[in-house]
Design a protein around this motif. Structure first.
Motif, PDB file in Angstrom:
ATOM      1  N   SER A  88       0.837  -1.200   0.000  1.00  0.00           N
ATOM      2  CA  SER A  88       0.000   0.000   0.000  1.00  0.00           C
ATOM      3  C   SER A  88       0.873   1.250   0.000  1.00  0.00           C
ATOM      4  O   SER A  88       1.771   1.383   0.839  1.00  0.00           O
ATOM      5  CB  SER A  88      -0.907   0.033   1.233  1.00  0.00           C
ATOM      6  OG  SER A  88      -1.686  -1.138   1.334  1.00  0.00           O
ATOM      7  N   TYR A  89       0.601   2.153  -0.942  1.00  0.00           N
ATOM      8  CA  TYR A  89       1.355   3.395  -1.019  1.00  0.00           C
ATOM      9  C   TYR A  89       0.424   4.597  -0.991  1.00  0.00           C
ATOM     10  O   TYR A  89      -0.657   4.579  -1.594  1.00  0.00           O
ATOM     11  CB  TYR A  89       2.171   3.465  -2.314  1.00  0.00           C
ATOM     12  CG  TYR A  89       3.333   2.513  -2.374  1.00  0.00           C
ATOM     13  CD1 TYR A  89       4.411   2.646  -1.504  1.00  0.00           C
ATOM     14  CD2 TYR A  89       3.367   1.490  -3.311  1.00  0.00           C
ATOM     15  CE1 TYR A  89       5.480   1.769  -1.557  1.00  0.00           C
ATOM     16  CE2 TYR A  89       4.442   0.617  -3.376  1.00  0.00           C
ATOM     17  CZ  TYR A  89       5.495   0.757  -2.501  1.00  0.00           C
ATOM     18  OH  TYR A  89       6.556  -0.110  -2.552  1.00  0.00           O
ATOM     19  N   VAL A 143       1.099   8.502  -2.110  1.00  0.00           N
ATOM     20  CA  VAL A 143       2.124   9.283  -2.808  1.00  0.00           C
ATOM     21  C   VAL A 143       1.587  10.683  -3.112  1.00  0.00           C
ATOM     22  O   VAL A 143       0.448  10.833  -3.562  1.00  0.00           O
ATOM     23  CB  VAL A 143       2.544   8.591  -4.130  1.00  0.00           C
ATOM     24  CG1 VAL A 143       3.700   9.351  -4.789  1.00  0.00           C
ATOM     25  CG2 VAL A 143       2.942   7.135  -3.879  1.00  0.00           C
ATOM     26  N   LEU A 165       3.196   2.439 -13.626  1.00  0.00           N
ATOM     27  CA  LEU A 165       2.425   2.418 -12.381  1.00  0.00           C
ATOM     28  C   LEU A 165       1.004   1.919 -12.624  1.00  0.00           C
ATOM     29  O   LEU A 165       0.495   1.063 -11.889  1.00  0.00           O
ATOM     30  CB  LEU A 165       2.361   3.827 -11.785  1.00  0.00           C
ATOM     31  CG  LEU A 165       3.591   4.379 -11.090  1.00  0.00           C
ATOM     32  CD1 LEU A 165       3.374   5.842 -10.733  1.00  0.00           C
ATOM     33  CD2 LEU A 165       3.908   3.581  -9.840  1.00  0.00           C
ATOM     34  N   VAL A 173      -0.746  -1.526 -11.065  1.00  0.00           N
ATOM     35  CA  VAL A 173      -1.963  -1.545 -10.250  1.00  0.00           C
ATOM     36  C   VAL A 173      -3.023  -2.453 -10.878  1.00  0.00           C
ATOM     37  O   VAL A 173      -3.730  -3.190 -10.174  1.00  0.00           O
ATOM     38  CB  VAL A 173      -2.510  -0.113 -10.080  1.00  0.00           C
ATOM     39  CG1 VAL A 173      -3.887  -0.140  -9.441  1.00  0.00           C
ATOM     40  CG2 VAL A 173      -1.553   0.717  -9.232  1.00  0.00           C
ATOM     41  N   ILE A 203      -2.300   2.056  -4.766  1.00  0.00           N
ATOM     42  CA  ILE A 203      -1.670   3.374  -4.768  1.00  0.00           C
ATOM     43  C   ILE A 203      -2.756   4.413  -4.538  1.00  0.00           C
ATOM     44  O   ILE A 203      -3.787   4.409  -5.214  1.00  0.00           O
ATOM     45  CB  ILE A 203      -0.957   3.669  -6.102  1.00  0.00           C
ATOM     46  CG1 ILE A 203       0.172   2.666  -6.348  1.00  0.00           C
ATOM     47  CG2 ILE A 203      -0.390   5.091  -6.102  1.00  0.00           C
ATOM     48  CD1 ILE A 203       0.862   2.839  -7.687  1.00  0.00           C
ATOM     49  N   SER A 239      -7.466   7.786  -7.497  1.00  0.00           N
ATOM     50  CA  SER A 239      -6.036   7.954  -7.720  1.00  0.00           C
ATOM     51  C   SER A 239      -5.635   7.468  -9.107  1.00  0.00           C
ATOM     52  O   SER A 239      -4.871   8.139  -9.826  1.00  0.00           O
ATOM     53  CB  SER A 239      -5.244   7.201  -6.649  1.00  0.00           C
ATOM     54  OG  SER A 239      -5.549   7.703  -5.355  1.00  0.00           O
TER      55      SER A 239
END
Length: 258
Positions: A144-145, A147, A169, A173, A181, A247
């Motif tokens: 889990s990020y 950013v 990215l 995902v 993210i 996101s």
């Protein structure tokens, strides 16, 4: 390792120039390796082992050389990360290392002050890419990020490199359901991560660790009360950030403009 190379070279009755000529490299580079001014490459250790009749001793140093890619604190973190049950992080400056493309990572290392030599850049980029194997090992960790939005807008390496990174990215995902993210919008006037980045790991044995890094150096955190505080902080960050779906949509819009 430099002392070992020097020892076997002396036993073979060769000068630094002799060894350099045999390995088709500069005498100054051999000297730098022997004086520990530079970390030997894997290829050098393998070739020097054969050229000096070291019978596998120098070749066996390859694993040690690989570990020297990392600072002692980060090496401990890397070992824990490689066997983690869950990995969480808040990033405010860069794309998380486990998700960086080769071009993006290279651009980062090329801007380092003081500058790295070309072979050092290659070594660090390779080390970063090797870390990413943790994403696809079994059992897979929950990753889990959170950013900062500005990270996805900063054209490190140029717009083409950034676009490739953003598409990577998005692909990561979409193909890894264990990866999340979340973007922290620039418009958030206040949020829980304003004191800087943080990394968290939970091992399969139930151990929890934290890791922070800045201009002053890196800190590995193991005290339960401190790690619990960081976990609470990360929970607040996730609540304040955009949802995973919002996101992805934002990253898609940014990439489409490049």
């Amino acid at each position: 390792m430099g002392e070992l190379v020097k020892k076997f070279r002396a036993m073979a009755d060769l000068t630094q120039k002799d060894l350099a000529d045999r390995l088709l490299m500069s005498e100054s580079l051999v000297g730098a390796y022997e004086r520990a001014e530079r970390i030997p490459t894997t290829a050098f250790l393998v070739d020097a082992d054969a050229a000096l009749g070291a019978q596998g001793v120098l070749r066996s140093c390859v694993e040690l050389m690989e570990e020297e890619k990392y600072s002692p604190k980060f090496l401990n973190w890397k070992r824990t990360e490689a066997d983690a049950a869950s990995i969480s992080a808040y990033e405010c400056m860069l794309v998380p290392g486990l998700l960086q493309t080769s071009a993006y990572a290279r651009a980062l290392y090329e801007t380092r002050v003081p500058m790295y030599e070309p072979d050092e850049i290659d070594r660090h980029v390779q080390a970063r890419l090797e870390r990413q194997e943790v994403l696809d090992r079994r059992p897979r960790p929950i990753v889990s990020y959170v950013v900062e939005e500005s990270v996805f807008q900063r054209p490190i390496g140029g717009e083409a490199v950034l676009k490739e990174q953003l598409l990577h990215l998005l692909g990561s995902v979409r193909t890894r359901n264990h990866l999340t993210i979340q973007v922290m919008p620039t418009q958030r006037t206040v949020h829980a991560g304003l004191n800087g980045l943080l990394h968290l790991v939970s091992t399969r044995e139930g151990r929890n660790l934290g890791y922070t890094e800045g201009q002053g150096g890196a800190t590995l955190i193991s005290k339960p009360e401190e790690v619990n505080r960081l976990n609470d902080l990360f929970g607040a960050l996730r609540a304040q950030a955009l949802t995973p779906w919002e996101s992805v949509a934002l990253i898609e819009r940014i990439a489409a403009k490049l």
